[in-house]
Design an enzyme around this catalytic site. Structure first.
Site, PDB file in Angstrom:
ATOM      1  N   HIS A 267      61.503  55.560  27.577  1.00 41.16           N
ATOM      2  CA  HIS A 267      61.390  54.806  28.836  1.00 41.16           C
ATOM      3  C   HIS A 267      60.123  53.960  28.813  1.00 41.16           C
ATOM      4  O   HIS A 267      60.161  52.765  29.089  1.00 41.16           O
ATOM      5  CB  HIS A 267      61.371  55.769  30.026  1.00 41.16           C
ATOM      6  CG  HIS A 267      60.945  55.148  31.316  1.00 41.16           C
ATOM      7  ND1 HIS A 267      61.733  54.260  32.018  1.00 41.16           N
ATOM      8  CD2 HIS A 267      59.780  55.240  32.021  1.00 41.16           C
ATOM      9  CE1 HIS A 267      61.086  53.856  33.105  1.00 41.16           C
ATOM     10  NE2 HIS A 267      59.898  54.431  33.129  1.00 41.16           N
TER      11      HIS A 267
ATOM     12  N   ASP B 178      58.619  20.119  25.446  1.00 45.06           N
ATOM     13  CA  ASP B 178      59.117  21.400  24.928  1.00 45.06           C
ATOM     14  C   ASP B 178      57.905  22.201  24.485  1.00 45.06           C
ATOM     15  O   ASP B 178      56.766  21.796  24.690  1.00 45.06           O
ATOM     16  CB  ASP B 178      60.096  21.183  23.758  1.00 45.06           C
ATOM     17  CG  ASP B 178      61.059  22.369  23.604  1.00 45.06           C
ATOM     18  OD1 ASP B 178      60.584  23.508  23.591  1.00 45.06           O
ATOM     19  OD2 ASP B 178      62.274  22.139  23.511  1.00 45.06           O
TER      20      ASP B 178
ATOM     21  N   TRP C  71      54.767  57.352  24.401  1.00 45.75           N
ATOM     22  CA  TRP C  71      54.835  55.987  23.870  1.00 45.75           C
ATOM     23  C   TRP C  71      53.563  55.628  23.108  1.00 45.75           C
ATOM     24  O   TRP C  71      53.539  54.669  22.338  1.00 45.75           O
ATOM     25  CB  TRP C  71      55.083  54.971  24.990  1.00 45.75           C
ATOM     26  CG  TRP C  71      53.862  54.626  25.794  1.00 45.75           C
ATOM     27  CD1 TRP C  71      53.373  55.310  26.856  1.00 45.75           C
ATOM     28  CD2 TRP C  71      52.987  53.516  25.595  1.00 45.75           C
ATOM     29  NE1 TRP C  71      52.235  54.704  27.325  1.00 45.75           N
ATOM     30  CE2 TRP C  71      51.987  53.595  26.572  1.00 45.75           C
ATOM     31  CE3 TRP C  71      52.952  52.452  24.685  1.00 45.75           C
ATOM     32  CZ2 TRP C  71      50.952  52.659  26.664  1.00 45.75           C
ATOM     33  CZ3 TRP C  71      51.912  51.534  24.783  1.00 45.75           C
ATOM     34  CH2 TRP C  71      50.934  51.640  25.767  1.00 45.75           C
TER      35      TRP C  71
ATOM     36  N   SER D 259      56.835  39.149  16.877  1.00 44.74           N
ATOM     37  CA  SER D 259      57.423  38.244  17.864  1.00 44.74           C
ATOM     38  C   SER D 259      56.393  37.830  18.913  1.00 44.74           C
ATOM     39  O   SER D 259      56.265  36.651  19.249  1.00 44.74           O
ATOM     40  CB  SER D 259      58.610  38.935  18.522  1.00 44.74           C
ATOM     41  OG  SER D 259      58.943  38.310  19.726  1.00 44.74           O
ATOM     42  N   SER D 260      55.626  38.804  19.414  1.00 45.99           N
ATOM     43  CA  SER D 260      54.620  38.485  20.433  1.00 45.99           C
ATOM     44  C   SER D 260      53.558  37.550  19.888  1.00 45.99           C
ATOM     45  O   SER D 260      53.117  36.623  20.577  1.00 45.99           O
ATOM     46  CB  SER D 260      53.916  39.752  20.919  1.00 45.99           C
ATOM     47  OG  SER D 260      54.800  40.582  21.564  1.00 45.99           O
TER      48      SER D 260
ATOM     49  N   HIS E 139      44.343  48.892  25.874  1.00 51.95           N
ATOM     50  CA  HIS E 139      43.870  48.441  27.170  1.00 51.95           C
ATOM     51  C   HIS E 139      44.050  46.949  27.390  1.00 51.95           C
ATOM     52  O   HIS E 139      44.569  46.556  28.428  1.00 51.95           O
ATOM     53  CB  HIS E 139      42.461  48.907  27.506  1.00 51.95           C
ATOM     54  CG  HIS E 139      42.314  48.928  28.999  1.00 51.95           C
ATOM     55  ND1 HIS E 139      42.783  49.954  29.779  1.00 51.95           N
ATOM     56  CD2 HIS E 139      41.898  47.974  29.853  1.00 51.95           C
ATOM     57  CE1 HIS E 139      42.639  49.641  31.049  1.00 51.95           C
ATOM     58  NE2 HIS E 139      42.109  48.443  31.122  1.00 51.95           N
TER      59      HIS E 139
ATOM     60  N   GLU F 116      46.367  45.364  26.211  1.00 51.04           N
ATOM     61  CA  GLU F 116      47.816  45.307  26.435  1.00 51.04           C
ATOM     62  C   GLU F 116      48.158  45.460  27.916  1.00 51.04           C
ATOM     63  O   GLU F 116      49.048  44.792  28.440  1.00 51.04           O
ATOM     64  CB  GLU F 116      48.499  46.404  25.605  1.00 51.04           C
ATOM     65  CG  GLU F 116      49.935  46.696  25.962  1.00 51.04           C
ATOM     66  CD  GLU F 116      50.895  45.600  25.535  1.00 51.04           C
ATOM     67  OE1 GLU F 116      50.461  44.696  24.793  1.00 51.04           O
ATOM     68  OE2 GLU F 116      52.057  45.633  25.962  1.00 51.04           O
TER      69      GLU F 116
ATOM     70  N   TYR G 130      46.447  44.442  30.356  1.00 51.87           N
ATOM     71  CA  TYR G 130      46.198  43.166  31.039  1.00 51.87           C
ATOM     72  C   TYR G 130      47.148  42.092  30.565  1.00 51.87           C
ATOM     73  O   TYR G 130      47.431  41.138  31.298  1.00 51.87           O
ATOM     74  CB  TYR G 130      44.735  42.762  30.875  1.00 51.87           C
ATOM     75  CG  TYR G 130      43.854  43.759  31.585  1.00 51.87           C
ATOM     76  CD1 TYR G 130      44.000  43.945  32.948  1.00 51.87           C
ATOM     77  CD2 TYR G 130      42.954  44.554  30.912  1.00 51.87           C
ATOM     78  CE1 TYR G 130      43.266  44.896  33.616  1.00 51.87           C
ATOM     79  CE2 TYR G 130      42.213  45.521  31.568  1.00 51.87           C
ATOM     80  CZ  TYR G 130      42.376  45.682  32.924  1.00 51.87           C
ATOM     81  OH  TYR G 130      41.660  46.634  33.580  1.00 51.87           O
TER      82      TYR G 130
ATOM     83  N   SER H 204      49.880  33.946  42.129  1.00 55.23           N
ATOM     84  CA  SER H 204      48.992  32.851  42.529  1.00 55.23           C
ATOM     85  C   SER H 204      49.757  31.535  42.684  1.00 55.23           C
ATOM     86  O   SER H 204      49.242  30.582  43.258  1.00 55.23           O
ATOM     87  CB  SER H 204      47.888  32.651  41.498  1.00 55.23           C
ATOM     88  OG  SER H 204      47.202  33.850  41.291  1.00 55.23           O
TER      89      SER H 204
ATOM     90  N   HIS I  21      38.216  54.897  28.196  1.00 51.83           N
ATOM     91  CA  HIS I  21      38.481  55.627  29.452  1.00 51.83           C
ATOM     92  C   HIS I  21      39.852  56.305  29.410  1.00 51.83           C
ATOM     93  O   HIS I  21      40.168  57.090  30.292  1.00 51.83           O
ATOM     94  CB  HIS I  21      38.318  54.731  30.690  1.00 51.83           C
ATOM     95  CG  HIS I  21      39.341  53.657  30.854  1.00 51.83           C
ATOM     96  ND1 HIS I  21      39.056  52.455  31.448  1.00 51.83           N
ATOM     97  CD2 HIS I  21      40.636  53.589  30.501  1.00 51.83           C
ATOM     98  CE1 HIS I  21      40.152  51.707  31.454  1.00 51.83           C
ATOM     99  NE2 HIS I  21      41.113  52.368  30.884  1.00 51.83           N
ATOM    100  N   HIS I  22      40.664  55.973  28.396  1.00 51.51           N
ATOM    101  CA  HIS I  22      41.915  56.703  28.220  1.00 51.51           C
ATOM    102  C   HIS I  22      41.687  58.035  27.503  1.00 51.51           C
ATOM    103  O   HIS I  22      42.632  58.786  27.298  1.00 51.51           O
ATOM    104  CB  HIS I  22      42.907  55.867  27.405  1.00 51.51           C
ATOM    105  CG  HIS I  22      43.316  54.598  28.094  1.00 51.51           C
ATOM    106  ND1 HIS I  22      44.407  54.501  28.904  1.00 51.51           N
ATOM    107  CD2 HIS I  22      42.754  53.369  28.098  1.00 51.51           C
ATOM    108  CE1 HIS I  22      44.513  53.273  29.374  1.00 51.51           C
ATOM    109  NE2 HIS I  22      43.525  52.562  28.898  1.00 51.51           N
TER     110      HIS I  22
ATOM    111  N   THR J 122      38.812  41.702  39.753  1.00 50.24           N
ATOM    112  CA  THR J 122      40.104  41.971  40.388  1.00 50.24           C
ATOM    113  C   THR J 122      39.983  41.822  41.898  1.00 50.24           C
ATOM    114  O   THR J 122      40.866  41.260  42.560  1.00 50.24           O
ATOM    115  CB  THR J 122      40.594  43.387  40.031  1.00 50.24           C
ATOM    116  OG1 THR J 122      40.453  43.562  38.620  1.00 50.24           O
ATOM    117  CG2 THR J 122      42.032  43.570  40.406  1.00 50.24           C
TER     118      THR J 122
ATOM    119  N   LYS K 220      40.089  38.286  42.931  1.00 53.80           N
ATOM    120  CA  LYS K 220      41.445  37.743  43.000  1.00 53.80           C
ATOM    121  C   LYS K 220      42.155  38.177  44.285  1.00 53.80           C
ATOM    122  O   LYS K 220      42.761  37.360  44.972  1.00 53.80           O
ATOM    123  CB  LYS K 220      42.260  38.204  41.777  1.00 53.80           C
ATOM    124  CG  LYS K 220      41.701  37.677  40.477  1.00 53.80           C
ATOM    125  CD  LYS K 220      42.656  37.882  39.331  1.00 53.80           C
ATOM    126  CE  LYS K 220      43.792  36.907  39.392  1.00 53.80           C
ATOM    127  NZ  LYS K 220      43.429  35.544  39.055  1.00 53.80           N
TER     128      LYS K 220
ATOM    129  N   ARG L 281      52.252  65.688  33.472  1.00 56.08           N
ATOM    130  CA  ARG L 281      53.314  64.739  33.160  1.00 56.08           C
ATOM    131  C   ARG L 281      54.010  65.142  31.865  1.00 56.08           C
ATOM    132  O   ARG L 281      53.512  65.993  31.127  1.00 56.08           O
ATOM    133  CB  ARG L 281      52.729  63.322  33.042  1.00 56.08           C
ATOM    134  CG  ARG L 281      51.754  63.165  31.915  1.00 56.08           C
ATOM    135  CD  ARG L 281      51.008  61.848  31.977  1.00 56.08           C
ATOM    136  NE  ARG L 281      51.784  60.745  31.435  1.00 56.08           N
ATOM    137  CZ  ARG L 281      51.236  59.690  30.800  1.00 56.08           C
ATOM    138  NH1 ARG L 281      49.930  59.619  30.643  1.00 56.08           N
ATOM    139  NH2 ARG L 281      51.979  58.720  30.348  1.00 56.08           N
TER     140      ARG L 281
END
Lengths: 203, 527
Positions: free
Chosen positions: B79, B108, B144, B171-172, B255, B257, B259, B270, B304-305, B330, B333, B452
């Site tokens: 998931h 294009d 994951w 691809s990315s 991390h 990732e 963002y 926005s 921090h993870h 943040t 924003k 979890r």
């Protein structure tokens, strides 16, 4: 939408030059990803972050023992630190290993010895190498092995059993918050993992 | 202009789309490829969403009802992996493909063939990922994040997943190259950097993040691959490696990732808020700098993870402070969005509802992130449902709801038809309410200590889990309505006209709806 023609679109900047720059950035960050491995090792060497004991592997090649350092003059009798020993044998090595001393309560600064019994269950002579790890990691730099079977490769004849000694001092500089230290050994087969053994030389 | 043979003969001219399957397989048109990206991500969204339904079904009651723990672990792992790499990231690239050329007045993308390739790698990776459920040993089950040493013990599915993630990464990266080059080189005359729509800005910065960190992920999983198959010991503690090192390398990617998944969503919101508040975006320049600072800070917060991996206090303090620092840009924003609303002539069409819900719910996710940034609290809450609640507030009510809002906002432009406004509002309210029913109780579960990734739980967690599951089923069912609305809009509806939103002022609204197959053949002049 005025008169510009199809063949003459927006001011042309070189896509190719930008592409090359971006590919360089990608190559750099790919290299950086792998460079993180030695960087991490260096950082751990300085801080003892990952529980590897300092200098062991560098000395361990070729069966040399580390020169015995003068024992520290000071023994901190005000506190007791427990040292626990565990040993595991990695897959691919038909040995048994167990610590004969599973736990020692000691004062920092005292010289102690612990024994480990290894036996070869197979009918072949096998060379093995033990890799230590100290938990918590921050205790590693204060856990000084004066002599250790992990400094050298160990050879066991078929069916042979050996008692292997470890002589160590927990230095009195160790953080007061650390009351229990676990020293874990993992034995692995040197033939299976030649490349690994080589890698250890450099660590 | 309209027959297939004509197109085949002169396909580089201003003709319509070629017909049949080859249109999609060989397309180099940014609109076609954008559409493909969006449909692909919608499919993956439903696939990974179905996995979530199974997770919530198992957690409906304590005890093991439907799945053995090993299967449950596969469900949670896949998931996460598919939602991140198969749903959210491709859908944002889909938006980039459709909107960036239209918003900067380019004809294009810069590398159209590369663009085709970067899309068509995705189905290959998607098939590989889904196929892992059917190989011996089952799919990925260690989370994951693919942490060793657990990752070393899996079957063939683990190697397949490494390959799939490699393909997705390539691809990315190609997509990012394309986006950066398009934005930097192909803006219409007069469109300076500081005149670019904020969506374009957020994607430019996101693309740089992708270029910087996707290769690091590639490193990490390459090391996993060689550790598994080729006798290296990067992460094998017994042979001198270090499993914790994987976490450092992974989160150095991981991390930024996070963002990568939220910055384009910021860009969409926005764009929507000024259009429906009928005011220019408040603090445009500060928005650009805020996005850039968030991107910079994302590189120095990764540990921090990993507060519970045995880090020195100095390290914990450093990563705690840098993490809290992210609240500042943040916050800038969020305040700018609120200030944009202030004294605007606001109307609440579906895109605006999603955008406002985004601001509100994303802020909740941001606040729980601040809570988790505190080291002592994090050590208590590590791997509990509090964390699950936190990242669903930023990823579902953050990214996914912004994406849905963006779809409603641009569907009239993409299809030429208005979507069903009444059904859109129903979809919004169902989603917003069901989302909160699903995930808000998870805060309480986490604070009470429910871990979890576990299929069973203690009895005192039963009520909140049942509420959460019921909300989850409603949330899942509501998305079928979304699918219906999108298909209905694609097939017909009231003509949208060039500019259905009177407050929208970016360049795409100067084009017809749907825009011609080749738009901005003559670049517009931006004043």
């Amino acid at each position: 939408m005025t008169a510009a023609s199809v063949d003459n679109p927006a001011p042309v900047r070189s896509h190719r030059r930008l592409l090359v720059k971006l590919l360089a950035v990608i190559a750099l960050s790919f290299a950086f990803g792998f460079a993180l491995v030695p960087l991490y090792d260096a950082l751990c060497l300085v801080t003892g972050l990952n529980g590897k004991t300092v200098g062991v592997a560098a000395i361990g090649v070729g069966g040399l023992s580390k020169p015995v350092a003068a024992p520290p003059s000071r023994i901190d009798r005000s506190r007791i630190v427990s040292v626990e020993f565990t040993g595991t044998v990695m897959p691919g090595l038909p040995w048994d290993m167990k610590p004969l001393t599973s736990r020692l309560d000691l004062h920092p600064g005292e010289l102690h010895q612990a024994m480990f019994r290894v036996s070869n269950r197979s009918d072949q002579t096998i060379v093995g190498q033990a890799i230590p790890s100290v938990t918590p990691g921050l205790a590693a730099q204060h856990f000084e092995k004066l002599d250790c079977f992990c400094f050298a490769q160990q050879t066991l004849a078929p069916g042979e059993t050996k008692d292997l000694p470890l002589t160590f001092i927990v230095k009195p500089e160790i953080d007061e918050d650390i009351r229990t230290i676990t020293l874990a050994y993992a034995f692995f087969n040197t033939v299976d993992a030649k490349s690994t053994a080589k890698k250890l030389v450099t660590r | 202009m309209n027959t297939a043979t004509d197109v085949a003969d002169h396909h580089e001219h201003e003709h319509g789309a070629p017909s049949g399957i080859m249109r999609w397989l060989t397309s180099t048109n940014h609109k076609d490829i954008g559409t493909l990206y969006l449909w692909f991500s919608l499919f993956m969204f439903f696939f990974a969403g179905a996995l979530a339904m199974l997770i919530r079904a198992e957690l409906f009651q304590p005890g093991l009802q439907l799945f053995q723990p090993g299967v449950f672990n596969q469900l949670t792992t896949m998931h996460g992996l598919i939602m991140i790499f198969g749903a959210i990231m491709p859908s944002l690239v889909g938006f980039a493909n459709w909107q960036i050329p239209l918003m900067i007045g380019a004809s294009d993308m810069a590398f159209p063939r590369l663009n085709n390739w970067s899309f068509w790698l995705l189905p290959a990776a998607g098939v590989l990922l889904i196929a892992t459920f059917f190989v011996p040993g089952g799919a990925l089950a260690g989370g994951w994040t693919m942490y060793p040493p657990l990752f070393m013990q899996g079957g063939i599915a683990y190697d397949m997943s490494i390959l799939a993630v490699h393909i997705l990464g390539i691809s990315s990266i190609m997509g990012a190259i394309n986006i950066i080059t398009t934005i930097l080189n192909m803006r219409a005359p007069g469109m300076t950097m500081m005149k670019m729509p904020l969506f374009v800005w957020t994607w430019l910065i996101t693309a740089f993040l992708l270029v910087a960190v996707m290769p690091v992920l590639a490193c990490a999983i390459t090391m996993l691959l060689t550790d598994r198959n080729f006798g290296t010991h990067f992460f094998d503690a017994a042979a001198g490696g270090d499993a914790v090192m994987f976490q450092h390398i992974f989160w150095f990617f991981g991390h930024p990732e996070v963002y990568i998944m939220i910055l384009p969503a910021f860009g969409i919101v926005s764009t929507i808020i000024p259009a429906f508040a009928r005011k220019p975006l408040f603090g445009y320049v500060s928005m650009v700098y805020a996005v850039a600072s968030i991107a910079f800070l994302s590189f120095i917060v990764w540990a921090h993870h990993m507060f519970t991996t045995g880090m020195p206090v100095g390290g914990q303090l450093f990563f705690m402070y840098t993490t809290m620092l992210i609240a500042i840009p943040t916050g800038v924003k969020v305040f700018n969005w609120v200030a944009t609303l202030w004294r605007g002539s606001i109307t609440f069409e579906t895109p605006m509802l999603f955008a406002i819900a985004f601001v509100f719910l994303f802020a909740i996710g941001g606040f729980s992130g601040m809570v988790l940034a505190l080291v002592p609290v994090d050590i208590q809450l590590q791997d509990t449902y509090y964390v699950v609640a936190h990242f669903h507030y930023v990823l579902f009510s953050g990214s996914a709801m912004a994406i849905m809002g963006g779809v409603y906002y641009w569907l009239p432009k993409w299809t030429g038809h208005m979507y069903d406004e009444r059904l859109g509002k129903v979809h919004f309210w169902l989603t917003a309410v069901a989302f909160n029913i699903t995930f808000f109780p998870m805060h309480f579960l986490g604070l009470a200590g429910m871990p979890r990734r576990i299929p069973d739980y203690a009895l005192q967690f039963a009520e909140f889990n049942m509420i959460s599951s019921l909300g989850g089923f409603l949330l899942g069912a509501s998305q079928l309505l979304f699918l219906y609305i999108v298909i209905k809009c694609a097939r017909g509806g009231l003509p949208a006209g060039n500019r259905p939103w009177d407050g929208a002022d970016t360049l795409e609204w100067t084009q017809t709806s749907p825009p011609p197959y080749h738009s901005f053949v003559t670049p517009p002049l931006v004043k």
